[in-house]
Design a protein around this motif. Structure first.
Motif, PDB file in Angstrom:
ATOM      1  N   ASN A 144      16.460  73.551  -4.113  1.00 11.36           N
ATOM      2  CA  ASN A 144      15.287  73.598  -3.241  1.00 11.36           C
ATOM      3  C   ASN A 144      15.605  73.297  -1.780  1.00 11.36           C
ATOM      4  O   ASN A 144      14.685  73.080  -0.992  1.00 11.36           O
ATOM      5  N   HIS A 145      16.890  73.284  -1.440  1.00  9.96           N
ATOM      6  CA  HIS A 145      17.268  72.978  -0.065  1.00  9.96           C
ATOM      7  C   HIS A 145      18.398  73.893   0.389  1.00  9.96           C
ATOM      8  O   HIS A 145      19.177  74.400  -0.421  1.00  9.96           O
ATOM      9  N   ASP A 146      18.458  74.098   1.707  1.00 15.28           N
ATOM     10  CA  ASP A 146      19.504  74.951   2.285  1.00 15.28           C
ATOM     11  C   ASP A 146      20.796  74.183   2.549  1.00 15.28           C
ATOM     12  O   ASP A 146      21.886  74.739   2.424  1.00 15.28           O
ATOM     13  N   ILE A 147      20.674  72.916   2.954  1.00 16.00           N
ATOM     14  CA  ILE A 147      21.824  72.124   3.381  1.00 16.00           C
ATOM     15  C   ILE A 147      21.669  70.699   2.857  1.00 16.00           C
ATOM     16  O   ILE A 147      20.562  70.147   2.863  1.00 16.00           O
ATOM     17  N   ILE A 148      22.782  70.110   2.438  1.00 16.33           N
ATOM     18  CA  ILE A 148      22.796  68.705   2.065  1.00 16.33           C
ATOM     19  C   ILE A 148      23.773  67.963   2.978  1.00 16.33           C
ATOM     20  O   ILE A 148      24.928  68.373   3.130  1.00 16.33           O
ATOM     21  N   LEU A 149      23.302  66.874   3.576  1.00 16.20           N
ATOM     22  CA  LEU A 149      24.157  65.993   4.365  1.00 16.20           C
ATOM     23  C   LEU A 149      24.466  64.768   3.521  1.00 16.20           C
ATOM     24  O   LEU A 149      23.554  64.027   3.128  1.00 16.20           O
ATOM     25  N   MET A 150      25.735  64.538   3.223  1.00 22.39           N
ATOM     26  CA  MET A 150      26.144  63.370   2.439  1.00 22.39           C
ATOM     27  C   MET A 150      26.639  62.287   3.383  1.00 22.39           C
ATOM     28  O   MET A 150      27.634  62.465   4.085  1.00 22.39           O
ATOM     29  N   ASP A 151      25.930  61.162   3.374  1.00 21.94           N
ATOM     30  CA  ASP A 151      26.271  60.040   4.237  1.00 21.94           C
ATOM     31  C   ASP A 151      27.222  59.096   3.512  1.00 21.94           C
ATOM     32  O   ASP A 151      26.988  58.724   2.363  1.00 21.94           O
ATOM     33  N   ASP A 152      28.313  58.715   4.189  1.00 17.47           N
ATOM     34  CA  ASP A 152      29.305  57.770   3.647  1.00 17.47           C
ATOM     35  C   ASP A 152      29.860  58.262   2.305  1.00 17.47           C
ATOM     36  O   ASP A 152      29.808  57.560   1.299  1.00 17.47           O
ATOM     37  N   ALA A 153      30.416  59.460   2.324  1.00 15.53           N
ATOM     38  CA  ALA A 153      30.872  60.081   1.066  1.00 15.53           C
ATOM     39  C   ALA A 153      32.332  60.501   1.099  1.00 15.53           C
ATOM     40  O   ALA A 153      32.771  61.259   0.231  1.00 15.53           O
ATOM     41  N   TYR A 154      33.097  60.011   2.081  1.00 20.70           N
ATOM     42  CA  TYR A 154      34.468  60.507   2.218  1.00 20.70           C
ATOM     43  C   TYR A 154      35.330  60.179   1.008  1.00 20.70           C
ATOM     44  O   TYR A 154      36.205  60.961   0.623  1.00 20.70           O
ATOM     45  N   GLN A 155      35.099  59.020   0.387  1.00 21.12           N
ATOM     46  CA  GLN A 155      35.911  58.629  -0.780  1.00 21.12           C
ATOM     47  C   GLN A 155      35.320  59.128  -2.100  1.00 21.12           C
ATOM     48  O   GLN A 155      35.897  58.862  -3.152  1.00 21.12           O
ATOM     49  N   HIS A 156      34.206  59.840  -2.045  1.00 22.53           N
ATOM     50  CA  HIS A 156      33.603  60.332  -3.292  1.00 22.53           C
ATOM     51  C   HIS A 156      34.253  61.678  -3.648  1.00 22.53           C
ATOM     52  O   HIS A 156      33.725  62.748  -3.353  1.00 22.53           O
ATOM     53  N   ARG A 157      35.387  61.620  -4.298  1.00 24.35           N
ATOM     54  CA  ARG A 157      36.208  62.802  -4.518  1.00 24.35           C
ATOM     55  C   ARG A 157      35.657  63.757  -5.575  1.00 24.35           C
ATOM     56  O   ARG A 157      36.145  64.880  -5.715  1.00 24.35           O
ATOM     57  N   ALA A 158      34.644  63.340  -6.327  1.00 20.84           N
ATOM     58  CA  ALA A 158      34.062  64.245  -7.329  1.00 20.84           C
ATOM     59  C   ALA A 158      33.373  65.432  -6.670  1.00 20.84           C
ATOM     60  O   ALA A 158      33.115  66.447  -7.324  1.00 20.84           O
ATOM     61  N   VAL A 159      33.064  65.310  -5.374  1.00 17.85           N
ATOM     62  CA  VAL A 159      32.484  66.409  -4.606  1.00 17.85           C
ATOM     63  C   VAL A 159      33.478  66.824  -3.528  1.00 17.85           C
ATOM     64  O   VAL A 159      34.016  65.979  -2.807  1.00 17.85           O
ATOM     65  N   GLU A 160      33.711  68.111  -3.425  1.00 16.93           N
ATOM     66  CA  GLU A 160      34.533  68.641  -2.335  1.00 16.93           C
ATOM     67  C   GLU A 160      33.605  69.300  -1.322  1.00 16.93           C
ATOM     68  O   GLU A 160      33.136  70.419  -1.529  1.00 16.93           O
TER      69      GLU A 160
END
Length: 373
Positions: A144-160
């Motif tokens: 339901n969205h065009d863009i997702i901004l992930m805040d403080d996610a640099y170490q969350h390696r499950a998402v590239e």
């Protein structure tokens, strides 16, 4: 205390080995990383503490929200809830706990964390969500969205992420890069390779070209990484409800400063340019303010003889002010003036349009894809 932390270096070696092995497992494909074909933008850093991630996320929100249906996704650090939660009118106006609605009203920050609460207060028309499992959160939001901004996610390696911004605090560039717990690094400097753009934040506006060159030599951006320098632009005082105030701070003003952020030094420096009379109530990052904390502040404020005195806090800290204190502020409005100092990101040397172009070109290229790899 700084030297005592050096005694923890053996534990930092163990921690570093674990981080290196974990990253290698993701890089080798033995741990699964999801890449989404819709735009997913990550903002993060290598250190613990504030490097200006939230102001940068807000910059991106302002850049994109008029043209795209936008959502932010955070872990929700410090919240009292778990799982996937979207901030909406219902949980802004009522209490919430893991078992359902509470009987008393609670600050939104206790439901979703202070930074997400700040995003929702400033940008009520965008979707603000929190979820420890970022992949699950993205799967919920992307249809339901065009863009997702992930805040403080640099170490969350499950998402590239498709586009990753890595921030370095100007005030810490020259500090030793020791890993936790002896230092503040979440992972080694070698982890910077995953970012497409590196941003040195909180720079003085007068930063010289020679200083930029020296910083670039220390960070050593890779050939494909673009390097930007930004500063903090403090805005005029606002009320807790977000209304602009005509009040200004001058040499006769005594400021009671309330902070619970990672590094209050830039704000202290900014305020000291206007007044030498600053009484700082300083607490650790994300500190949940208590009635005792607030009672101490109010008592000192009331006892101070200054004719012109105000209480100032940050936008993030304002999200964690308990409702009991907010009621107290409302009931003594004429005697207890409380203000917030908002901040914005400014790119040095007119490089903002160059940065904007990187973001907009990436978003335009990926906004019509809808699948998950």
């Amino acid at each position: 205390m700084k030297y005592l932390r050096w005694l923890l270096l053996p534990f930092s070696l163990i921690y570093g080995l674990v981080v290196i092995i974990r990253n290698w497992l993701y890089d080798a494909g033995l741990f699964k990383s999801y890449r989404f074909t819709k735009p997913v933008i990550s903002v993060g850093n290598l250190e613990v503490g504030g490097a200006g991630k939230s102001p940068m996320t807000e910059y991106l929100i302002r850049l994109l929200k008029s043209d795209y249906k936008l959502a932010t996704l955070s872990r929700g650090y410090g919240r009292e809830t778990k799982g996937y939660i979207v901030a909406d009118r219902e949980n802004r106006e009522s209490g919430f706990n893991n078992q359902g609605p509470a009987t008393t009203k609670a600050p939104l920050s206790r439901q979703i964390g202070d930074e997400p609460a700040q995003f929702k207060q400033k940008f009520p028309d965008i979707t603000v969500a929190v979820c420890e499992a970022r992949v699950e959160g993205l799967k919920q939001l992307l249809p339901n969205h065009d863009i997702i901004l992930m805040d403080d996610a640099y170490q969350h390696r499950a998402v590239e992420p498709g586009l990753s911004f890595l921030l370095f605090d100007y005030n810490r560039v020259n500090a030793p890069h020791f890993l936790l717990p002896a230092g503040n690094m979440r992972e080694p400097m070698s982890g910077r390779w995953r970012a497409q753009v590196i941003i040195v934040s909180k720079c003085p506006a007068s930063l010289t070209d020679a200083e930029k060159t020296d910083i670039a030599h220390k960070i050593e951006p890779l050939p494909y990484q673009q390097l930007f320098f930004t500063s903090i632009a403090y805005q005029g005082l606002q009320t807790l409800s977000g209304k602009q105030s005509a009040l200004t701070i001058d040499n006769d003003t005594t400021v009671f400063l309330l902070t619970g952020i990672a590094n209050a030094q830039p704000l202290l420096q900014y305020l000291s340019n206007s007044t030498p009379h600053i009484i700082h109530h300083n607490y650790p990052d994300h500190h949940p303010f208590t009635l005792k904390n607030i009672a101490k502040l109010v008592a000192e404020f009331a006892a101070h003889p200054a004719q012109k005195k105000i209480i100032v806090t940050t936008e993030k800290d304002a999200q964690r002010l308990d409702e009991s204190w907010l009621n107290q502020v409302r009931s003594t409005d004429g005697q207890l003036p409380v203000f917030v100092i908002p901040i914005k990101v400014e790119f040095l040397n007119g490089t903002g349009p160059q940065f904007d172009k990187i973001v907009i070109e990436y978003v335009r290229e990926h906004t019509e894809n809808h699948s998950i790899h």
